[in-house]
Design a protein around this motif. Sequence first.
Motif, short mmCIF file in Angstrom:
data_model
loop_
_atom_site.label_atom_id
_atom_site.label_comp_id
_atom_site.label_asym_id
_atom_site.label_seq_id
_atom_site.Cartn_x
_atom_site.Cartn_y
_atom_site.Cartn_z
N THR A 38 46.63 43.29 23.03
CA THR A 38 46.35 41.85 23.05
C THR A 38 45.31 41.52 24.10
O THR A 38 44.37 40.75 23.85
N ILE A 39 45.45 42.10 25.29
CA ILE A 39 44.48 41.86 26.36
C ILE A 39 43.10 42.34 25.92
O ILE A 39 42.09 41.64 26.10
N TRP A 40 43.06 43.52 25.34
CA TRP A 40 41.77 44.08 24.94
C TRP A 40 41.11 43.26 23.84
O TRP A 40 39.92 42.91 23.95
N GLN A 41 41.85 42.95 22.78
CA GLN A 41 41.20 42.29 21.65
C GLN A 41 40.75 40.88 22.00
O GLN A 41 39.74 40.41 21.49
N ARG A 42 41.46 40.20 22.90
CA ARG A 42 41.00 38.88 23.33
C ARG A 42 39.68 38.98 24.05
O ARG A 42 38.79 38.14 23.89
N ASN A 43 39.53 40.00 24.88
CA ASN A 43 38.30 40.14 25.64
C ASN A 43 37.19 40.76 24.81
O ASN A 43 36.02 40.42 24.97
N SER B 200 36.70 40.30 21.67
CA SER B 200 36.19 39.26 20.78
C SER B 200 35.80 38.00 21.54
O SER B 200 35.46 36.99 20.93
N ALA B 201 35.85 38.06 22.89
CA ALA B 201 35.48 36.93 23.74
C ALA B 201 36.27 35.67 23.38
O ALA B 201 35.74 34.56 23.35
N SER B 202 37.56 35.86 23.13
CA SER B 202 38.41 34.74 22.77
C SER B 202 38.70 33.87 23.99
O SER B 202 38.85 34.36 25.11
N ASP B 203 38.77 32.58 23.75
CA ASP B 203 39.13 31.63 24.80
C ASP B 203 40.60 31.22 24.72
O ASP B 203 41.01 30.22 25.30
N SER B 204 41.38 31.98 24.00
CA SER B 204 42.78 31.65 23.82
C SER B 204 43.50 31.57 25.16
O SER B 204 43.30 32.40 26.05
N THR B 205 44.36 30.56 25.27
CA THR B 205 45.18 30.40 26.48
C THR B 205 46.65 30.63 26.16
O THR B 205 47.51 30.33 26.99
N ASP B 206 46.93 31.11 24.97
CA ASP B 206 48.31 31.40 24.60
C ASP B 206 48.91 32.44 25.54
O ASP B 206 48.24 33.41 25.93
#
Length: 248
Positions: A159-164, A166-172
């Motif tokens: 989860t940590i890797w894929q958010r970064n 894909s440059a996600s701004d998710s705050t979940d």
Amino acid sequence: MKLGTFQAGLAAALLDLDAKVELASQPAFAVYRNTVMKGCVDALEANYPSVARLVGSDWFRAAAAVHVAARPPQDGRMLTYGAAFADFLAGFEPAGDLPYLAGVARLDRSWTQAHTAADADAIDGAWLAGLSPEALGNVRVAPHPAARWHWFPDAPIYTIWQRNRSASDSTDEIEWQGEGALLTRPRDAVIWREASLADCAFLDACARGMSLADAAVAAVTAQADADIADLLAGLLRAGALVVAPSTE
């Protein structure tokens, strides 16, 4: 001076700031050294974008410079540079309060490996469906050449890797639990998805040349509630499997 001796001295002086060689004392050499070091650090930052996004460019580049000095490139293909970077981060004292960082680096490295791996035709699910039950159990499949999988028992590395990545701004909020990841490239682009412990055990078994039936047993042994039909369907959709080469 022999050419080989000169080349060895040049290579040593480029990345060893304390090198006691005559060449290193020449003013123009510092410019060349800085250019080489910058190129190596730039390559690491390009090859490990998720790590760089997590820690910020300044922290990353400072750490990368330490790594470059210890492990300079051995290959002119800078796309592949940094094979030992995850291990470096695991033992890098300033990263001690970021225990997930090495795992994120391993997934960045897996992306590069998947991107540069050999092409292969993934198994068509219809082919498996056409096999008799006996033949299905005995058939051997193998991970796609581009498939890379990891299980991280202690942290939500995927989860940590894929958010970064894909440059996600998710705050979940991220649930702190073990996770796995599967990356592969059945066609032109690298794809990724979360992988279960059973997925990873199944792929491990296939990589060891076990039959489909034995790989299924390995998956259920690792994760008792695994649904093998769903597991296999998911791996087929991901293009993660190929027909194993004949051993005859």
